[in-house]
Design an enzyme around this catalytic site. Structure first.
Site, PDB file in Angstrom:
ATOM      1  N   ASN A 229       1.041  -1.056   0.075  1.00 15.72           N
ATOM      2  CA  ASN A 229      -0.053  -0.018  -0.162  1.00 15.72           C
ATOM      3  C   ASN A 229       0.731   1.107   0.221  1.00 15.72           C
ATOM      4  OD1 ASN A 229       0.623   0.552   2.783  1.00 15.72           O
ATOM      5  ND2 ASN A 229      -0.260  -1.307   3.182  1.00 15.72           N
ATOM      6  N   LYS A 308       7.963 -17.252 -10.289  1.00 15.74           N
ATOM      7  CA  LYS A 308       7.566 -15.997 -10.942  1.00 15.74           C
ATOM      8  C   LYS A 308       5.963 -16.691 -11.410  1.00 15.74           C
ATOM      9  CE  LYS A 308       8.100 -12.338 -13.991  1.00 15.74           C
ATOM     10  NZ  LYS A 308       8.954 -11.927 -15.217  1.00 15.74           N
ATOM     11  N   PRO A 324      -3.496 -10.664  10.786  1.00 14.13           N
ATOM     12  CA  PRO A 324      -3.790 -10.448  12.426  1.00 14.13           C
ATOM     13  C   PRO A 324      -3.613  -8.616  12.640  1.00 14.13           C
ATOM     14  CG  PRO A 324      -1.693 -11.256  12.240  1.00 14.13           C
ATOM     15  CD  PRO A 324      -2.069 -11.410  11.161  1.00 14.13           C
ATOM     16  N   ILE A 326      -2.553  -5.890  14.412  1.00 12.99           N
ATOM     17  CA  ILE A 326      -1.375  -5.732  15.599  1.00 12.99           C
ATOM     18  C   ILE A 326      -2.118  -4.954  16.711  1.00 12.99           C
ATOM     19  CG2 ILE A 326       0.753  -4.829  15.759  1.00 12.99           C
ATOM     20  CD1 ILE A 326       1.291  -5.233  12.924  1.00 12.99           C
ATOM     21  N   PHE A 342      -4.176   4.840  14.269  1.00 11.91           N
ATOM     22  CA  PHE A 342      -4.381   5.704  13.248  1.00 11.91           C
ATOM     23  C   PHE A 342      -5.584   5.328  12.303  1.00 11.91           C
ATOM     24  CE2 PHE A 342      -0.587   7.866  14.443  1.00 11.91           C
ATOM     25  CZ  PHE A 342      -0.506   9.000  13.872  1.00 11.91           C
ATOM     26  N   LYS A 360     -11.102  -1.713  18.430  1.00 16.32           N
ATOM     27  CA  LYS A 360      -9.570  -2.296  18.620  1.00 16.32           C
ATOM     28  C   LYS A 360      -9.109  -2.319  20.107  1.00 16.32           C
ATOM     29  CE  LYS A 360      -8.434  -1.339  13.985  1.00 16.32           C
ATOM     30  NZ  LYS A 360      -7.405  -1.585  12.829  1.00 16.32           N
TER      31      LYS A 360
END
Ligand code: CTP
Length: 420
Positions: A229, A308, A324, A326, A342, A360
């Site tokens: 990302n 590949k 998972p 974190i 965040f 969370k």
């Protein structure tokens, strides 16, 4: 160091050892003037670097008669600055910038001549100019012949400097290079280190451990491709640096980014979400603060291909499994640290942030809008910081400044929670 007869440390020094983190990541401008004690400046620089400070040596023109600039460059890892009008260095960090850069200016050794010029406010060489231009605390470690030290002119200069708030460290009494005995010896480097530690104060995170995740994760598809990302890691790195400057012992668990590790921060480099999970959970067990700043890939390919993947069919399906969380797992630890997450959102910022705070189990969420030139890969950011009892908006600004403000908010909330 051993505890046998050759131990050079006193108990007072040993008891201070645990406060050395105060200099971690701090910028120290070490001024060296032309005295015999200049040879000890290399040892002082070495000690400062060892405790995590960034040291920039600046020598007066004749100081190099007593110690070679190469020695100081080797110890500090930075070219020594000597000339006021030096186009090469002025282009990189001009003298005004250098004056601003310093968190502490320490002149060791400070000769009678330099102290006189300082008292008179002269700006006739680079070091004197920096002293005049810097707002950082200024400390001097005098070193001279005892008669020069006792001279009324020197004493008057010292009184002027003291009245101006300059910290006077030393001199010590003893045998001098010229054979005389009396006051005028520069304090030993280990003693000057302690003075610097005390002068720099504790910092809001003194004695606390912080773990930060930052950057992206890469989830391999095959040996040459990955899912990832867009995260530069800048915000997490800025927070890590800011926490270290506030005295925290910082571990930065970082995905692949093109950033240098902030001074005084320990970095653990990882690639995948699973690696980040293992490293972060291990480090967070003994932490007081956990900041999840990484843009963790939510899913990973079920198994990376050994070779590949070759181009073939018109469509390709990749089976993904969830990684998972974190932050959630750290927040569920038995003796968990204060947890900050965040939330990068393109819409309904407050709603999503509140959801993440709850789901969370975090103590705080810093939510940032993505788009309009903000968020990933941008120099600027804006944050909506929320916790159970309140929220605060930190307006758009450079990520470095924003990180400092966020660290302040975190410190306040941690203190409030500790005293609740
Ligand atoms: N986070 C984490 N581990 C993950 C996913 C996210 O620690 N596997 C942390 C991030 O570092 C961040 C917070 O959780 O502090 C929110 O991340 P974000 O990607 O915005 O949230 P997600 O839980 O992934 O939810 P969604 O992508 O659906 O918005």
């Amino acid at each position: 160091m051993t505890w046998s007869g050759e131990c050079k440390y006193t108990w007072a020094m040993v008891s201070q050892v645990s406060t050395h983190y105060r200099l971690r990541g701090r910028n120290i401008l070490l001024g060296i003037t032309a005295g015999v004690a200049a040879y000890k400046a290399a040892e002082l620089a070495r000690l400062l670097v060892k405790v995590g400070a960034q040291v920039q040596a600046v020598m007066t023109p004749s100081a190099s008669e007593f110690i070679g600039p190469m020695t100081l460059q080797a110890v500090t890892g930075r070219p020594v600055r000597q000339a006021l009008f030096d186009s090469q260095h002025e282009a990189a960090m001009g003298h005004i910038e250098l004056a601003r850069w310093a968190d502490l200016v320490l002149i060791a050794p400070a000769t009678a001549d330099f102290l006189a010029r300082l008292a008179a406010g002269m700006a006739d060489d680079l070091l004197a100019t920096l002293c005049l231009a810097s707002e950082a605390p200024l400390a001097v470690a005098p070193a001279m012949n005892e008669k020069m030290w006792r001279h009324p002119a020197t004493q008057a200069n010292m009184a002027t400097l003291a009245a101006r708030g300059v910290m006077l460290w030393g001199p010590a009494e003893g045998e001098q290079a010229c054979g005389d005995t009396g006051p005028g010896r520069m304090l030993e480097p280990a003693e000057l280190l302690q003075r610097a530690v005390s002068a720099m104060g504790g910092g809001r995170f003194a004695g606390r451990r912080a773990v930060i995740t930052a950057g992206p994760t890469r989830e391999p598809l095959d040996p040459v491709r990955f899912l990832g990302n867009r995260s530069s890691g800048r915000m997490g790195y800025a927070i890590a640096g800011s926490l270290a400057r506030e005295g925290a012992e910082v571990t930065l668990v970082s995905g692949p980014v093109a950033l240098e590790c902030p001074p005084g921060v320990e970095r653990i480099s990882v690639e995948t979400a699973m690696e980040m999970h293992t490293a972060a959970l291990t480090a967070a067990k003994s932490a007081d603060l956990f900041v999840a700043c990484a843009a963790v890939a939510d899913y990973r390919p079920r198994g990376a291909a050994d070779h590949k993947i070759k181009k073939g069919a018109e469509t390709l399906q990749v089976d993904l499994v969830k990684n998972p969380d974190i932050l959630r797992d750290v927040a569920a630890l038995p003796d968990r640290p204060f947890c900050v997450g965040f939330a990068a959102e393109t819409e309904r910022l407050r709603e999503h942030a509140s959801g993440k705070l709850r789901d969370k189990g975090a103590d705080m969420i810093a939510a940032n809008p993505v788009g309009e030139g903000l968020g990933f890969e941008s120099d600027d950011n804006a944050l909506l910081v929320i916790w159970k009892e309140g929220s605060l908006e930190l307006p758009r600004q450079r990520k470095g400044r924003l990180a400092e403000q966020l660290v302040s908010v975190i410190a306040e909330r941690m203190d409030a929670q500790a005293t609740a």
